[in-house]
Design a protein around this motif. Structure first.
Motif, PDB file in Angstrom:
ATOM      1  N   VAL A  15       0.884  -1.314   0.153  1.00 13.11           N
ATOM      2  CA  VAL A  15      -0.131  -0.034  -0.031  1.00 13.11           C
ATOM      3  C   VAL A  15       0.970   1.402   0.074  1.00 13.11           C
ATOM      4  O   VAL A  15       0.529   2.226  -0.847  1.00 13.11           O
ATOM      5  CB  VAL A  15      -0.823   0.030   1.261  1.00 13.11           C
ATOM      6  CG1 VAL A  15      -1.631   1.143   1.249  1.00 13.11           C
ATOM      7  CG2 VAL A  15      -1.947  -1.145   1.059  1.00 13.11           C
ATOM      8  N   TRP A  16       1.875   1.198   0.870  1.00 12.99           N
ATOM      9  CA  TRP A  16       2.709   2.180   0.897  1.00 12.99           C
ATOM     10  C   TRP A  16       3.584   2.497  -0.600  1.00 12.99           C
ATOM     11  O   TRP A  16       3.413   3.688  -1.102  1.00 12.99           O
ATOM     12  CB  TRP A  16       3.849   1.978   2.006  1.00 12.99           C
ATOM     13  CG  TRP A  16       4.970   2.932   2.080  1.00 12.99           C
ATOM     14  CD1 TRP A  16       5.211   4.082   1.365  1.00 12.99           C
ATOM     15  CD2 TRP A  16       6.148   2.934   3.028  1.00 12.99           C
ATOM     16  NE1 TRP A  16       6.351   4.676   1.947  1.00 12.99           N
ATOM     17  CE2 TRP A  16       7.061   3.896   2.836  1.00 12.99           C
ATOM     18  CE3 TRP A  16       6.617   1.672   3.630  1.00 12.99           C
ATOM     19  CZ2 TRP A  16       8.370   4.033   3.445  1.00 12.99           C
ATOM     20  CZ3 TRP A  16       7.882   1.805   4.455  1.00 12.99           C
ATOM     21  CH2 TRP A  16       8.432   2.843   4.471  1.00 12.99           C
ATOM     22  N   GLN A  17       3.924   1.599  -1.191  1.00 10.92           N
ATOM     23  CA  GLN A  17       4.641   1.489  -2.510  1.00 10.92           C
ATOM     24  C   GLN A  17       3.545   2.092  -3.587  1.00 10.92           C
ATOM     25  O   GLN A  17       3.834   2.782  -4.282  1.00 10.92           O
ATOM     26  CB  GLN A  17       5.057   0.425  -2.936  1.00 10.92           C
ATOM     27  CG  GLN A  17       5.767   0.236  -4.293  1.00 10.92           C
ATOM     28  CD  GLN A  17       6.957   1.160  -4.398  1.00 10.92           C
ATOM     29  OE1 GLN A  17       7.923   1.315  -3.558  1.00 10.92           O
ATOM     30  NE2 GLN A  17       6.973   2.332  -5.061  1.00 10.92           N
ATOM     31  N   ALA A  18       2.303   1.713  -3.511  1.00 15.62           N
ATOM     32  CA  ALA A  18       1.465   2.214  -4.172  1.00 15.62           C
ATOM     33  C   ALA A  18       1.010   3.573  -3.974  1.00 15.62           C
ATOM     34  O   ALA A  18       0.701   4.397  -5.061  1.00 15.62           O
ATOM     35  CB  ALA A  18       0.121   1.262  -4.087  1.00 15.62           C
ATOM     36  N   ALA A  19       1.042   4.244  -2.682  1.00 17.29           N
ATOM     37  CA  ALA A  19       0.824   5.594  -2.684  1.00 17.29           C
ATOM     38  C   ALA A  19       1.922   6.310  -3.379  1.00 17.29           C
ATOM     39  O   ALA A  19       1.547   7.460  -3.758  1.00 17.29           O
ATOM     40  CB  ALA A  19       0.814   5.747  -1.115  1.00 17.29           C
ATOM     41  N   VAL A  20       3.049   5.974  -3.062  1.00 16.39           N
ATOM     42  CA  VAL A  20       4.220   6.522  -3.739  1.00 16.39           C
ATOM     43  C   VAL A  20       4.125   6.799  -5.298  1.00 16.39           C
ATOM     44  O   VAL A  20       4.210   7.843  -5.809  1.00 16.39           O
ATOM     45  CB  VAL A  20       5.651   6.012  -3.546  1.00 16.39           C
ATOM     46  CG1 VAL A  20       6.866   6.679  -4.250  1.00 16.39           C
ATOM     47  CG2 VAL A  20       5.892   6.102  -1.994  1.00 16.39           C
ATOM     48  N   TRP A  21       3.495   5.573  -5.888  1.00 14.83           N
ATOM     49  CA  TRP A  21       3.441   5.728  -7.608  1.00 14.83           C
ATOM     50  C   TRP A  21       2.468   6.578  -7.736  1.00 14.83           C
ATOM     51  O   TRP A  21       2.685   7.440  -8.621  1.00 14.83           O
ATOM     52  CB  TRP A  21       3.105   4.251  -7.769  1.00 14.83           C
ATOM     53  CG  TRP A  21       4.421   3.319  -8.104  1.00 14.83           C
ATOM     54  CD1 TRP A  21       5.693   3.641  -7.966  1.00 14.83           C
ATOM     55  CD2 TRP A  21       4.282   1.729  -7.974  1.00 14.83           C
ATOM     56  NE1 TRP A  21       6.476   2.594  -8.295  1.00 14.83           N
ATOM     57  CE2 TRP A  21       5.738   1.442  -7.935  1.00 14.83           C
ATOM     58  CE3 TRP A  21       3.188   0.894  -7.755  1.00 14.83           C
ATOM     59  CZ2 TRP A  21       5.991  -0.027  -8.073  1.00 14.83           C
ATOM     60  CZ3 TRP A  21       3.756  -0.206  -7.841  1.00 14.83           C
ATOM     61  CH2 TRP A  21       5.062  -0.755  -7.872  1.00 14.83           C
ATOM     62  N   VAL A  22       1.081   6.695  -6.920  1.00 15.34           N
ATOM     63  CA  VAL A  22      -0.034   7.293  -7.469  1.00 15.34           C
ATOM     64  C   VAL A  22       0.294   8.784  -7.154  1.00 15.34           C
ATOM     65  O   VAL A  22      -0.026   9.553  -8.036  1.00 15.34           O
ATOM     66  CB  VAL A  22      -1.080   6.589  -6.830  1.00 15.34           C
ATOM     67  CG1 VAL A  22      -2.405   7.640  -6.869  1.00 15.34           C
ATOM     68  CG2 VAL A  22      -1.481   5.303  -7.366  1.00 15.34           C
TER      69      VAL A  22
END
Length: 246
Positions: A15-22
């Motif tokens: 979720v953390w990585q997805a937040a960084v991507w988005v």
């Protein structure tokens, strides 16, 4: 339980990585997990050295907090008059935010190890004392009546009947309190220290080195999880007959 914990950690990281991507935030606001992992590796000797400082504070805080809490919980039930006088005072003290005492502890005990140990011990002390005293207080009255028929003394009844039956409650108090020891030590370091993970976080935050701050948080989280698993293992040995610890 370990598998479920690792799975939860993996979900948080994804979720953390997805937040960084988005959201694509600046690295000083939210670094990517990979960058934090790189910092963990590159600064491992430094983080391990500072973790040792916090670890010593945690170990001593755990020892003194559990010992003082168990002793007080036993004392208020062993000496009923003493307990009736002391317990209301303890309830008032417990209602106070313990973290607000951190500046006073630094003022009284200095910037060294002692103030952090006292802070960690205070965080642990109240849950352990309350749980053990409650376990002693909830001893089945029928068992106490049966013990009285054997002409056992107050101390014999306490030691051979009430204490063994209250050990599961003490174990629960230790399991609940132990993971908070790192938080107590770090709060003490935030108020005033020259080393430790809390000190590292403050310095990294002031320099906008967010990856270092997250790396220190990761080490602290790992220590907290380890303490929880260790407390579970030790309390099973403390009261193996308790249904909740089997």
């Amino acid at each position: 339980m370990i598998g479920a914990t690792l799975g939860a950690i993996l979900v948080v990281v994804l979720v953390w990585q997805a937040a960084v991507w988005v959201l694509d935030p600046p690295p000083f606001m939210l670094p990517a997990p990979l960058r934090v992992a790189e910092t963990l590796v590159s600064r491992a000797p430094f983080l391990l050295r500072e973790s040792a400082v916090t670890g010593i504070e945690i170990v001593f805080g755990l020892f003194f907090g559990i010992a003082a809490g168990a002793l007080l919980g036993l004392s208020v039930e062993a000496f009923p008059r003493f307990g009736r006088l002391l317990w209301p005072v303890l309830l008032v003290l417990q209602a106070m935010p313990v973290f607000a005492l951190a500046p006073l502890l630094v003022l009284w005990f200095g910037f060294g190890l002692t103030s952090k140990v006292v802070m960690a011990a205070l965080v642990i002390f109240f849950p352990v004392a309350s749980a053990f005293a409650d376990g002693l207080r909830r001893t089945d009255p029928d068992l106490l009546d049966a013990t009285a028929m054997t002409q056992a003394s107050h101390w014999q009844s306490l030691w051979h009947v009430r204490v063994p039956l209250a050990l599961p409650a003490l174990a629960t108090g230790i399991r609940v309190a132990a993971p908070f020891a790192p938080l107590g030590a770090v709060i003490g370091e935030w108020v005033g220290a020259s080393g430790g993970l809390g000190f590292v976080m403050l310095q990294a935050n002031a320099r906008m080195q967010t990856d270092t701050m997250f790396a220190a948080l990761a080490v602290l989280a790992a220590a907290t999880l380890f303490l929880r698993f260790l407390a579970d293992a030790l309390t099973r040995r403390l009261a193996p007959w308790a249904p909740e610890t089997r």
